[in-house]
Design a protein around this motif. Structure first.
Motif, PDB file in Angstrom:
ATOM      1  N   LYS A   2     -18.204  -9.942  35.005  1.00  0.00           N
ATOM      2  CA  LYS A   2     -19.230 -10.463  35.908  1.00  0.00           C
ATOM      3  C   LYS A   2     -18.776 -11.781  36.520  1.00  0.00           C
ATOM      4  N   TYR A 185     -34.915  -4.340  45.899  1.00  0.00           N
ATOM      5  CA  TYR A 185     -34.365  -4.049  44.568  1.00  0.00           C
ATOM      6  C   TYR A 185     -35.133  -4.780  43.468  1.00  0.00           C
ATOM      7  N   ASN A 186     -35.428  -6.056  43.696  1.00  0.00           N
ATOM      8  CA  ASN A 186     -36.049  -6.843  42.629  1.00  0.00           C
ATOM      9  C   ASN A 186     -37.539  -6.582  42.497  1.00  0.00           C
ATOM     10  N   LEU A 189     -37.602  -3.521  40.393  1.00  0.00           N
ATOM     11  CA  LEU A 189     -37.329  -3.814  38.984  1.00  0.00           C
ATOM     12  C   LEU A 189     -38.528  -4.471  38.312  1.00  0.00           C
ATOM     13  N   TYR A 198     -38.262 -11.197  37.537  1.00  0.00           N
ATOM     14  CA  TYR A 198     -38.012 -10.448  38.772  1.00  0.00           C
ATOM     15  C   TYR A 198     -39.039 -10.806  39.843  1.00  0.00           C
ATOM     16  N   SER A 365     -29.369 -12.873  41.504  1.00  0.00           N
ATOM     17  CA  SER A 365     -29.710 -11.500  41.131  1.00  0.00           C
ATOM     18  C   SER A 365     -28.853 -11.020  39.972  1.00  0.00           C
ATOM     19  N   ILE A 366     -27.553 -11.353  40.025  1.00  0.00           N
ATOM     20  CA  ILE A 366     -26.659 -11.010  38.911  1.00  0.00           C
ATOM     21  C   ILE A 366     -27.091 -11.760  37.654  1.00  0.00           C
ATOM     22  N   SER A 369     -30.158 -10.125  36.075  1.00  0.00           N
ATOM     23  CA  SER A 369     -29.784  -8.891  35.378  1.00  0.00           C
ATOM     24  C   SER A 369     -29.108  -9.208  34.048  1.00  0.00           C
ATOM     25  N   TYR A 370     -28.206 -10.202  34.059  1.00  0.00           N
ATOM     26  CA  TYR A 370     -27.533 -10.596  32.824  1.00  0.00           C
ATOM     27  C   TYR A 370     -28.530 -11.169  31.824  1.00  0.00           C
ATOM     28  N   ILE A 372     -31.829 -10.564  31.626  1.00  0.00           N
ATOM     29  CA  ILE A 372     -32.700  -9.505  31.096  1.00  0.00           C
ATOM     30  C   ILE A 372     -31.941  -8.644  30.096  1.00  0.00           C
ATOM     31  N   LYS A 373     -30.677  -8.348  30.407  1.00  0.00           N
ATOM     32  CA  LYS A 373     -29.868  -7.551  29.473  1.00  0.00           C
ATOM     33  C   LYS A 373     -29.701  -8.274  28.144  1.00  0.00           C
TER      34      LYS A 373
END
Length: 615
Positions: A2, A185-186, A189, A198, A365-366, A369-370, A372-373
């Motif tokens: 990433k 996209y967000n 989500l 988000y 945005s990246i 995602s990171y 939340i993961k």
């Protein structure tokens, strides 16, 4: 991987900034100007005035308010150019524009309030004129503004004019495409996963997109809007700023990691709301925009200082956050400096804010995602720990039940041994018949204890093999273990239902569910001192589903809302903070596609389980 992607993204954007600024072609003439704040000059009288002030080729007049400026350019045509395009971009920065093209004192062409005119529908004021080689012309422009004025004056031949339009259209299309994709996209989500990060990010992108589109004139370029409508579009900056602080608080968990910074962010959010309401009521958005450029500069310096402090404190996610934030913060400082007149006009500070916004939002945005993961991994770890606790709690409950089950047979064995031992010590003869009776009773007690252990081992087995089994057999397998314990607590357990009802699945899962219901009810009975405690289990079929109902008379569930009883660490028990039993029940049922509901009914709680085939 990433980090490499973010680095490549940054490099690609920096390369994309190396666009030839051929649309700023004012290097072959001198620009003179004078101020006319009293609006005393007309076209006839301005020609006799002395334009003594000269400016550099690429210039911003800076942060000015309620000002009028006349600009004069003398053009001597020395080439074979037949047509000139005289264009002023950034009409969103002005409230009124007049363009004049003269030969001597003869007016050849003019554009008044040069937006939405017959020659252009764009965000530029355009004057298209025919010229001849060897002649000298005068170009005059009158600008009025309540904000900042950038002299984005461009003079082209026909080919360069359309090339410049194409460059800007590519930039605008890229900006709209990237920001639009991020918005869609967000928000998807957010509704799919329900993480508030988000939603904060969506609102931040939305506010930034609207403000940037207003600030560089994209709305006027693509939509038939009046320039005066832009006053309302500028309010989008409040949305961006407020949700930026909320987003940062959530991502960096500033309440825990940086309490003083969290307080500063909270105060900033309150200030933004108050300022928004004030400017909305007083219609003073232009005055606020004047302050906004200073806010961007000083806020950016403070923001970079906070980033350095957070990195020193090793705040979680701060390095990823810094990669996303630092370049855009620097670009915002450059952009604001342009409008304040601290730096001269060029392509990068004027439109680089769009590139900076795209970079910032894509990297955010990246980051989301990171983030939340990572949170999901932590949640999975917590669930794993909780399931282990559930097994230990279940094991503890069963050991209690086994203790009750073994108490009677152990007492029988103890009495037989004691009796025979006493006879032997006192020389009393033990007959063959008495010995046989003693052996039979001992074997019965031992068998009972062995059966109890077998039932326990079967129940606690981790086996997940699916078989066809009857609901009654799954209930009775746990009943045999807990029967003595229920008897000691004087709990009346009734089981009703069609004995032939069967289902394909894991029998032990049903047994664990029944055990959780009974164990929780038993503890509530004891804590509330319930007289004549009773638990009723009823099962039946409906629409090809097996319905299992478990009710008690323990006084009902006091948790609000009642569905929260299935959440981890929520319980009706007074002496514990753990609601592991019912959380375990819901976890087992969710994994199989079954569901559970609860309500207070007839002086107690009633749980209804809908079992799906293959649970």
């Amino acid at each position: 991987m990433k980090t490499l992607f973010i680095f490549l993204l940054l490099v690609s954007i920096l390369f994309s900034l190396e666009i030839n600024d051929k649309n700023i072609d004012i290097s072959n003439f001198q620009v003179k100007y004078l101020e006319d704040n009293a609006s005393q000059y007309t076209l006839d009288t301005i020609l006799n005035q002395d334009f003594s002030k000269t400016i550099s080729n690429k210039h911003s007049f800076g942060n000015i308010k309620d000002s009028t400026i006349w600009v004069k350019v003398e053009l001597s045509i020395q080439s074979d150019i037949k047509k000139l395009y005289l264009q002023h971009l950034d009409t969103v920065s002005v409230t009124d524009i007049h363009l004049y093209f003269l030969e001597g004192k003869k007016l050849l062409k003019s554009v008044t309030s040069g937006v939405q005119n017959s020659e252009t529908k764009a965000f530029d004021a355009l004057l298209k004129v025919d010229v001849q080689k060897g002649k000298t012309y005068t170009f005059l422009a009158k600008y009025s503004t309540k904000n900042s004025l950038i002299l984005n004056l461009n003079i082209y031949d026909e080919q360069n004019y359309y090339d410049s339009k194409k460059d800007l259209h590519i930039l605008f299309a890229l900006f709209l495409g990237v920001m639009g994709a991020l918005l869609i996209y967000n928000i998807y989500l957010y509704f799919a996963l329900r993480y508030i990060q988000y939603l904060y990010f969506f609102m931040m992108v939305f506010g930034l997109t609207i403000f940037n589109m207003a600030q560089v004139g994209i709305f006027i370029e693509f939509f038939p809007l009046s320039i005066h409508f832009y006053e309302y579009l500028y309010y989008a900056i409040f949305i961006k700023m407020m949700f930026f602080y909320l987003f940062t608080q959530k991502i960096l968990n500033t309440k825990q990691t940086m309490p003083y910074v969290h307080i500063y962010f909270t105060f900033s959010i309150i200030s933004i709301v108050v300022t928004f309401l004030y400017t909305l009521v007083t219609s003073s958005i232009y005055e606020y925009l004047q302050m906004l450029y200073y806010i961007f500069i000083y806020g950016s310096i403070l923001g970079l200082s906070i980033l350095l402090w957070a990195m020193y404190k090793r705040v979680p996610f701060i390095y990823h956050y810094s990669i996303a934030t630092a370049p855009s913060v620097v670009m915002a400082m450059v952009w604001a400096s342009l409008f304040l007149g601290y730096i001269e006009y060029s392509y990068i500070p004027r439109y680089g804010s769009l590139y900076g916004s795209m970079y910032e939002m894509m990297t955010y945005s990246i980051l989301v995602s990171y983030y939340i993961k990572t949170i999901q991994k932590e949640n999975e770890l917590q669930k794993s720990i909780m399931h282990q606790q559930e097994k230990q709690a279940s094991l503890g409950e069963l050991l209690v039940y086994i203790t009750h089950q073994w108490r009677a047979p152990l007492a029988t064995l103890s009495s037989l041994v004691t009796l025979n031992e006493a006879k032997l010590k006192n020389g009393i003869e033990i007959s063959k018949e008495q010995l046989e009776v003693s052996i039979v009773k001992s074997n019965q007690a031992i068998k009972f204890m062995a059966d109890t252990m077998d039932n326990f081992s079967s129940f606690y087995s981790p086996s997940k093999f699916k078989t066809d089994f009857t609901i009654l057999s799954a209930i009775e397998s746990i009943q045999q273990i807990i029967d003595k314990d229920l008897l000691s607590f004087k709990i009346d357990l009734s089981i009703t239902g069609d004995e032939s009802i069967s289902i394909y699945g894991v029998s032990n899962d049903i047994s664990q569910i029944i055990l959780a219901f009974i164990s929780n009810a038993k503890h509530i009975f004891n804590e509330r001192k319930i007289q004549n405690p009773a638990i009723a289990i009823h099962f039946y079929k409906r629409n090809n589903n097996v319905i299992l109902e478990v009710s008690d008379n323990a006084g009902g569930i006091e948790v609000k809302p009642i569905e929260a009883i299935f959440e981890p660490f929520v319980s009706e028990r007074v002496g514990t903070q753990s609601g592991i039993g019912l959380y375990m029940v819901k976890s087992i049922l969710d994994a199989s596609g079954s569901n559970i509901s609860v309500k207070n009914e007839n002086g107690g709680a009633k749980f209804t389980v809908v079992l799906k085939e293959g649970q």
